[in-house]
Design an enzyme around this catalytic site. Structure first.
Site, PDB file in Angstrom:
ATOM      1  N   ASN A  44      48.980 -13.013 -20.898  1.00  0.00           N
ATOM      2  CA  ASN A  44      49.471 -11.694 -21.283  1.00  0.00           C
ATOM      3  C   ASN A  44      50.606 -11.202 -20.384  1.00  0.00           C
ATOM      4  OD1 ASN A  44      49.611  -9.303 -22.674  1.00  0.00           O
ATOM      5  ND2 ASN A  44      47.543  -8.622 -22.188  1.00  0.00           N
ATOM      6  N   HIS A  86      34.737  -2.235 -27.032  1.00  0.00           N
ATOM      7  CA  HIS A  86      35.388  -1.305 -26.116  1.00  0.00           C
ATOM      8  C   HIS A  86      35.437   0.086 -26.729  1.00  0.00           C
ATOM      9  CE1 HIS A  86      37.906  -4.599 -23.863  1.00  0.00           C
ATOM     10  NE2 HIS A  86      36.627  -4.924 -23.991  1.00  0.00           N
ATOM     11  N   ARG A 109      31.264  -1.223 -23.909  1.00  0.00           N
ATOM     12  CA  ARG A 109      31.977  -0.875 -22.688  1.00  0.00           C
ATOM     13  C   ARG A 109      32.502   0.548 -22.807  1.00  0.00           C
ATOM     14  NH1 ARG A 109      37.643  -3.390 -20.464  1.00  0.00           N
ATOM     15  NH2 ARG A 109      38.444  -1.718 -21.772  1.00  0.00           N
ATOM     16  N   TYR A 144      44.148   3.022 -17.550  1.00  0.00           N
ATOM     17  CA  TYR A 144      43.715   1.799 -18.224  1.00  0.00           C
ATOM     18  C   TYR A 144      42.558   2.044 -19.192  1.00  0.00           C
ATOM     19  CZ  TYR A 144      40.982  -2.414 -18.918  1.00  0.00           C
ATOM     20  OH  TYR A 144      40.251  -3.408 -19.491  1.00  0.00           O
ATOM     21  N   ASP A 201      34.547  -1.124 -16.724  1.00  0.00           N
ATOM     22  CA  ASP A 201      35.552  -1.942 -16.037  1.00  0.00           C
ATOM     23  C   ASP A 201      36.303  -1.093 -15.021  1.00  0.00           C
ATOM     24  OD1 ASP A 201      37.476  -3.716 -15.237  1.00  0.00           O
ATOM     25  OD2 ASP A 201      38.347  -4.049 -17.226  1.00  0.00           O
ATOM     26  N   HIS A 255      38.586  -2.391 -13.113  1.00  0.00           N
ATOM     27  CA  HIS A 255      39.931  -2.967 -13.222  1.00  0.00           C
ATOM     28  C   HIS A 255      40.655  -3.080 -11.891  1.00  0.00           C
ATOM     29  CE1 HIS A 255      43.440  -4.010 -15.913  1.00  0.00           C
ATOM     30  NE2 HIS A 255      42.414  -4.578 -16.511  1.00  0.00           N
ATOM     31  N   GLU A 265      32.371  -4.047 -13.841  1.00  0.00           N
ATOM     32  CA  GLU A 265      33.316  -5.164 -13.840  1.00  0.00           C
ATOM     33  C   GLU A 265      34.498  -4.909 -12.918  1.00  0.00           C
ATOM     34  OE1 GLU A 265      36.476  -7.181 -17.007  1.00  0.00           O
ATOM     35  OE2 GLU A 265      34.899  -5.841 -17.728  1.00  0.00           O
ATOM     36  N   GLU A 292      38.070 -12.223 -14.512  1.00  0.00           N
ATOM     37  CA  GLU A 292      38.973 -12.422 -15.642  1.00  0.00           C
ATOM     38  C   GLU A 292      40.353 -12.914 -15.203  1.00  0.00           C
ATOM     39  OE1 GLU A 292      41.069  -8.283 -16.896  1.00  0.00           O
ATOM     40  OE2 GLU A 292      38.919  -8.376 -17.271  1.00  0.00           O
ATOM     41  N   ARG A 304      33.376 -13.887 -15.322  1.00  0.00           N
ATOM     42  CA  ARG A 304      34.181 -13.238 -16.352  1.00  0.00           C
ATOM     43  C   ARG A 304      35.389 -14.049 -16.805  1.00  0.00           C
ATOM     44  NH1 ARG A 304      34.713 -10.525 -19.802  1.00  0.00           N
ATOM     45  NH2 ARG A 304      36.227  -8.939 -19.229  1.00  0.00           N
ATOM     46  N   HIS A 316      35.685 -13.603 -20.813  1.00  0.00           N
ATOM     47  CA  HIS A 316      36.774 -12.666 -21.132  1.00  0.00           C
ATOM     48  C   HIS A 316      37.224 -12.868 -22.579  1.00  0.00           C
ATOM     49  CE1 HIS A 316      40.108 -10.086 -20.067  1.00  0.00           C
ATOM     50  NE2 HIS A 316      41.021 -11.022 -20.268  1.00  0.00           N
ATOM     51  N   ASP A 353      44.305 -10.320 -26.073  1.00  0.00           N
ATOM     52  CA  ASP A 353      45.297 -11.271 -25.569  1.00  0.00           C
ATOM     53  C   ASP A 353      44.729 -12.684 -25.484  1.00  0.00           C
ATOM     54  OD1 ASP A 353      43.979  -9.798 -23.258  1.00  0.00           O
ATOM     55  OD2 ASP A 353      44.833 -11.503 -22.195  1.00  0.00           O
ATOM     56  N   GLU A 360      32.585 -10.645 -24.467  1.00  0.00           N
ATOM     57  CA  GLU A 360      33.525  -9.580 -24.823  1.00  0.00           C
ATOM     58  C   GLU A 360      34.178  -9.918 -26.162  1.00  0.00           C
ATOM     59  OE1 GLU A 360      37.267  -7.182 -22.760  1.00  0.00           O
ATOM     60  OE2 GLU A 360      36.763  -9.194 -22.074  1.00  0.00           O
ATOM     61  N   TRP A 373      46.610  -1.970 -11.052  1.00  0.00           N
ATOM     62  CA  TRP A 373      46.356  -1.455 -12.397  1.00  0.00           C
ATOM     63  C   TRP A 373      45.034  -1.969 -12.923  1.00  0.00           C
ATOM     64  CZ3 TRP A 373      46.384  -4.002 -17.351  1.00  0.00           C
ATOM     65  CH2 TRP A 373      46.309  -3.128 -18.444  1.00  0.00           C
TER      66      TRP A 373
END
Length: 412
Positions: A37, A122, A147, A159, A220, A222, A246, A272, A293, A322, A326, A349, A412
């Protein structure tokens, strides 16, 4: 059975995908996902310029040998570009081998260990009310695990929240459907960890009060917290019985998870953005996480990820592969065959692809009553419509990035 032709196909139906298509001298074809991605063309070039010439006339049945050859002969090992390229070759070869056997791939991996694959979706919203609506929508779609991502008061765009539509190319689309926005430069978002840590436990309290104790909830982080911040959040979320927290902290420093583990019993999921077993070595051996993940697409394919999960199984650590948008339908199908076969499966997921993507990649896998299944078609069960793929040329797209209030670039 020799590899006669290798094609790298870049297409962008709903987002950018990189697919490797191998054809053998007896006409069998295999597909592999090489999508990275925001850096798709790097893997496409790696494949076209450096890997494809090495594949022609190789024995398509020698999957392990080909994997080791591509990993070791380059000398420059690991990293997301290299491992995504190797993964594409690996999955394409497994696809071919299973087609040659006339069996769905999971049968070659030991057969089914379960009847279906529990998936999570999600749900998100800028407010608690919008989040509740999203959770209900996912339940109506059949999801049995969800999630939860939420807006934070005072922050404009963060995010995973569907209402964020900050780029022109994202106008009218759900942010959690595709965060990589089609534009010449990445979109800037804002972040405040202290505000997030204050707000998030109140959100999970509200969700539990509304939806009860039985619904599996995930979240998450992130990569945005320090280890002590992650420990604080994990402890604060304990009353709400998360399925997992996560990516609570960037895990390049694997030893940092020792601190998190000391302070919370909230289950932890990591990986991930990991690419090899070396990224997990300390985390698995010291039982610092509960779920692996990694994606098949970014971790060297089925051959490598199966080995990582077998290593994890020795420590009662489960899978959580994961699977956002993407990951192409090719990568998702490969994951499902692995999910079905391994013993230490945890959860998968699953974000649904758009209509254009589904028209480009013909899929046999199904989602019914909260469970996925790869289907019984020989191979991985996905075929690429090359003509349809040709309608959608690559479009530059970047993932967003964060800045703190003082202008510092943040994870991020």
């Amino acid at each position: 059975m020799k590899i006669e032709r290798a094609e790298v196909i870049v297409t962008s139906p709903d987002r950018n995908f990189v697919t490797l298509k191998l054809t053998t001298d007896d006409g069998l074809t295999g597909l592999g996902d090489a999508t990275l991605n925001g850096r798709e063309l790097s893997v496409a070039s790696y494949l076209s310029d450096h890997v494809v010439p090495l594949l022609i006339n190789r024995d398509a049945h020698r999957i392990e040998d080909t994997w080791q050859f591509l990993y070791r002969s380059a000398y420059w090992r690991r990293g997301p570009v290299t491992m995504a390229a190797i993964a594409a070759v690996d999955v394409a070869l497994w696809d071919i081998k299973a087609k040659a056997a006339g069996l769905p791939l999971y049968q070659l991996l030991g057969g089914a260990s379960r009847n279906g694959i529990l998936a999570y979706g999600h749900a998100s919203g800028p407010t608690t009310e919008a989040l509740f609506d999203s959770i209900r929508s996912h339940q109506e779609q059949g999801y049995r695990a969800i999630r939860v991502q939420t807006g934070v008061p005072g922050l404009k765009a963060i995010y995973g929240v569907a209402a964020n539509q900050t780029a022109a190319g994202n106008k009218g689309k759900r942010y959690d459907y595709e965060p990589a926005q089609r534009s010449g430069l990445p979109t800037e978002e804002d972040w405040d960890t202290r505000a997030y840590l204050r707000h998030l436990p109140t959100v999970f309290e509200a969700v539990r009060n509304e939806f009860g104790p039985e619904l599996p909830l995930l979240h998450d982080g992130h990569h945005r917290m320090t280890p002590i911040q992650a420990a604080k959040l994990g402890k604060a979320l304990e009353p709400y019985d998360l399925f997992w927290l996560e990516d609570c902290t960037p895990a390049e420093n694997q030893e940092a998870l020792r601190l998190v583990r000391q302070h919370t019993t909230t289950p932890l999921a990591i990986g991930e953005i990991f690419n090899t077993v070396w990224d997990y070595q300390t985390l698995i051996r010291e039982q610092l996480i509960d779920y692996v993940r990694s994606a098949v697409t970014h971790t060297g394919g089925i051959t490598q990820l199966k080995k990582i999960l077998e290593f994890a199984a020795q420590y009662q650590i489960k899978s959580g592969i994961h699977g956002p948008t993407d990951i192409s339908p090719v990568g998702m199908a490969a994951a499902l065959h692995l999910d079905l076969a391994i013993h230490n499966f945890g959860i998968q997921e699953y974000m649904k692809h758009g209509e254009k993507t589904n028209a480009t990649f013909k899929q046999s896998f199904t989602f019914d009553d909260g469970y996925l299944h790869p289907g019984e078609q020989p191979g991985i069960g996905v075929e690429l419509d090359v003509d349809e793929a040709g309608k959608y040329p690559y479009q530059m797209a970047y993932l967003p990035f964060n800045r703190l209030a003082d202008g510092t670039v943040h994870d991020w």
